[in-house]
Motif scaffolding. Structure first.
Motif: not given
Length: 750
Positions: A562-570, A575-578, A606-610
């Motif tokens: 949950e922390k990883v999926c929002d790195i780009y926006i938050n 960085l986006v790592v699945l 993830y969808r929002n960040n990508l």
């Protein structure tokens, strides 16, 4: 040079003992030629009143002995004289048992360095220079002046410098000592003194002490002696203050450059503190101002590692009248720390504060931590880091061969450090070094909570450098411990990632205060964060196999992602790592609805960040090093298709997954491809039954296959009302209501 007349200390005469029924203190680490100076004290089992009476007698004998050394020592020429030996033993016994008052240390330092006795006697005197409270700066200055006379031996000089480094935090002032910086620097010529003088200079150095001629001298010494750790330490500090003066490359990472000079006095200092220090205050929750909390009742022989806050320059006038800001500006006196009670008071007097002699005292005071954060003085931080390094190493209970006598005290000490780090939102490099050294010896049980919290505050650095020092050892404990330990480690790594992301998002374009080990590009920083995430993914996959796909463990794994999926926006970081397939499919096919709901939320984010990343790339219309590869989009689209097939279209695993038909036939689910959707999913089947019973209670049979058409929409509203918000966000953002999977994200690169 005449010895200073000793003033009687009425408080010292009334000092009483507070030791256990059996007490024994031995000085550690003594050299072979000084074996005759080893002593141990064993007290008989007496009442506290008897102890006090014995101490009074000892004080009387000590006064006689000090007067003897001060006035009559010139008449004695033989070191084996019985009177001399008697008084020397008296000083040793009292010093090792109770410590010495400042005026007693003043007299005995003069005796030890004025050359009236031989090296053996001088060494014994120096070894018992153990303070009860503080050491006068004037005493140190006079002692240093004796070194200019040249009457003491080389071994005595070495021991004096070791003593000076060990007692540095007990000296009440440092201004006059800093004026002797040039004298100390000149002593670097002596090969025997060089390591200890470097250590002292490391503690004393300020920006104004860094001069070109001193840099040249240090470089000459390094060329002559090689890459010695103590010279590297001083050069690193000089390079921080004046980077243009030093062009040679030096190790970027902080490490322990000096041997512990306190070993000779460690046991005695511990015993003196244990006997003479008052009850320590209850550990406080750090707030904006110091809290007024009554101290807890403690055992009479308790001991606190954190020193009591005591101003190093509290002047008498401060107790008589309240001084205004103009008074302080017109005088050269510093503001006494005992009077610092509020944040406005800190702001008013921030220019004239002097931190305590024992830097550890700031850890329990939120106002002084504010001061550290505002001033950004490298020398202050170095003093604190030095104190932390030594204290952590000495107090760590698993260094003491299973001696857990002081386990509670060490735990409280770690809690204090953690509170200070949380308050400053910054990790201490001393704690990082302590973790690297102690993790191979840690059993994974002792002080577990504190140890893992220290890990969360490790300053950001290269993951590839940290992995063999920390994470490889942590992985060994992780795989061989219980599921609860595994969950604790995952929680710890999630908080570490969060701290790194906050640090990078706030300071990646700013020069760090300390000489940070992070001397890399943004791309290099993102690689370190990515490596940490992949490391946690590998741990998670193996842990799921070891724990039989535990739902409890899977919750902690998904919390991390949950922390990883929002790195780009938050965090505004490229960085986006699945998550790895082993985690994704375990969560997708879980029997627990909360796991499925959490997975849906993560996929939505993830969808929002990508999508945001793709839009940003299209707006910039340029190829940069931070454009995400098509592989990332393809992997997400694959996950997205699998989820839509399992939750909506009943066509899961059309690509990338093959199951032997014989296995399906034996399991009785040969038509599995048409058996999964939001109604028939194992994690949601109970909701479908509850929905039918609630809406049509008169029906005698329940058929979940009847949920279609309007019932399907009503069923979705029912699921959303049950708190499955992650599922709601995923369906509304990723699924078209035409009962076909949503159009995949375009993975073509521009």
């Amino acid at each position: 040079m005449s010895s200073q007349k000793r003033v009687k200390d009425p408080q010292a005469q009334k000092r009483t003992s507070q030791v256990n029924d059996s007490y024994q203190t031995n000085l550690a680490g003594e050299e072979k030629d000084l074996d005759d100076s080893k002593h141990s004290l064993n007290d008989e089992q007496d009442s506290p009143e008897d102890y006090g009476h014995a101490d009074d007698q000892g004080e009387d004998a000590l006064q006689i002995a000090v007067r003897y050394f001060e006035k009559d020592s010139a008449k004695t020429s033989q070191s084996k004289d019985k009177i001399l030996e008697k008084h020397l033993k008296t000083v040793e016994n009292v010093a090792w048992k109770n410590g010495l008052a400042p005026e007693e240390i003043d007299v005995l330092l003069n005796v030890a360095l004025n050359g009236k006795f031989g090296s053996a006697v001088n060494t014994r005197i120096l070894k018992c220079m153990i303070p009860t409270t503080l050491i006068s700066e004037d005493s140190v200055v006079k002692a240093v002046s004796w070194l200019c006379v040249g009457k003491c031996s080389g071994s005595t000089k070495v021991l004096f410098y070791r003593w000076l480094v060990a007692m540095f935090d007990f000296i009440d002032h440092k201004d006059q000592i800093n004026l002797l910086y040039g004298f100390f620097f000149a002593s670097l010529q002596d090969d025997a003194l060089c390591p200890y003088v470097c250590h002292l200079l490391y503690l004393l150095t300020k920006k104004e002490n860094v001069k070109p001629f001193r840099v040249r001298k240090l470089l000459d010494l390094q060329a002559k002696m090689g890459m010695q750790p103590h010279l590297q330490a001083l050069l690193s500090l000089y390079k921080f203050f004046a980077p243009t003066l030093i062009s040679v490359s030096l190790p970027a990472r902080k490490k322990i450059y000096f041997k512990n000079s306190e070993n000779l006095w460690k046991a005695a200092l511990f015993a003196v503190r244990q006997r003479n220090q008052g009850p320590p205050p209850e550990p406080l929750k750090l707030m904006l101002g110091p809290g007024q909390v009554r101290p807890l009742k403690r055992k009479w022989n308790s001991y606190s590692v954190i020193p009591v806050l005591n101003s190093s320059s509290c002047i008498k006038e401060c107790g008589k009248k309240e001084m205004t800001l103009s008074d302080y500006l017109s005088s050269n006196e510093s503001f006494p720390l005992e009077q610092l009670k509020s944040f406005p008071q800190l702001l008013q007097n921030i220019h004239c504060l002097e931190l305590p002699s024992q830097m550890g005292a700031v850890l329990n005071n939120s106002l002084l931590l504010h001061y550290l954060n505002c001033v950004k003085d490298e020398s202050i931080l170095l003093r604190l880091y030095h104190w932390l390094s030594q204290t952590l190493q000495e107090e760590c209970i698993w260094y003491k061969m299973n001696n857990y006598e002081h386990g509670k005290q060490f735990t409280n000490f770690l809690d204090t450090i953690i509170r200070a780090q949380c308050f400053l939102q910054e990790g201490f490099y001393s704690c990082e070094t302590f973790l690297y050294k102690s993790l191979p010896l840690w059993d994974g049980f002792c002080c577990r909570s504190q140890f893992l919290q220290l890990v969360t505050w490790i300053p950001f650095s290269s993951f590839s450098e940290m992995k063999p020092l920390l994470f490889d050892h942590l992985a060994q404990l992780f795989f061989t411990s219980t599921i609860y330990f595994k969950c604790s480690v995952l929680q710890c790594l999630k908080e570490l990632l969060q701290n790194w992301l906050l640090w990078l998002s706030a300071d990646i374009h700013m020069k760090p205060v300390m000489n940070s080990p992070l001397e890399t590009t943004l791309g290099g920083s993102m690689n370190s964060v990515s490596e940490l995430i992949h490391y946690v993914g590998q741990l998670s996959i193996t842990a799921m196999r070891l724990e039989n796909n535990s739902t409890f463990l899977l919750h902690f794994i998904l919390d991390f992602y949950e922390k990883v999926c929002d790195i780009y926006i938050n965090y505004n970081l490229p960085l986006v790592v699945l998550f790895p397939p082993g985690i994704f499919y375990s969560a997708l096919l879980s029997l627990d609805s909360s796991i499925l709901n959490q997975l849906c939320y993560i996929m939505h984010r993830y969808r929002n960040n990508l999508t945001a990343a793709k839009k940003n790339e299209l707006v910039q219309k340029t190829k940069s090093e931070f454009n995400f590869s098509s592989k990332t989009y393809q992997e997400f689209n694959h996950y997205l298709t699998a989820m839509v097939g399992c939750l909506w279209t009943s066509k899961p695993f059309q690509k990338g997954l093959y199951i032997d038909p014989e296995v399906l036939e034996k399991a009785g689910i040969a038509e599995y491809k048409n058996s999964l959707n939001v109604v028939h999913h194992p994690a949601l089947l109970s909701y479908a039954v509850s929905f039918l019973l609630q809406e049509w209670p008169e029906e005698r049979t329940v058929s979940v296959s009847s949920i279609r058409g309007k019932k399907w929409n009503w069923y979705l509203d029912y699921l959303f009302s049950e708190g499955l918000q992650g599922l709601k966000l995923f369906i509304r953002s990723s699924i078209h209501h035409s009962s076909v999977p949503s159009e995949s994200l375009n993975c073509s690169q521009h």
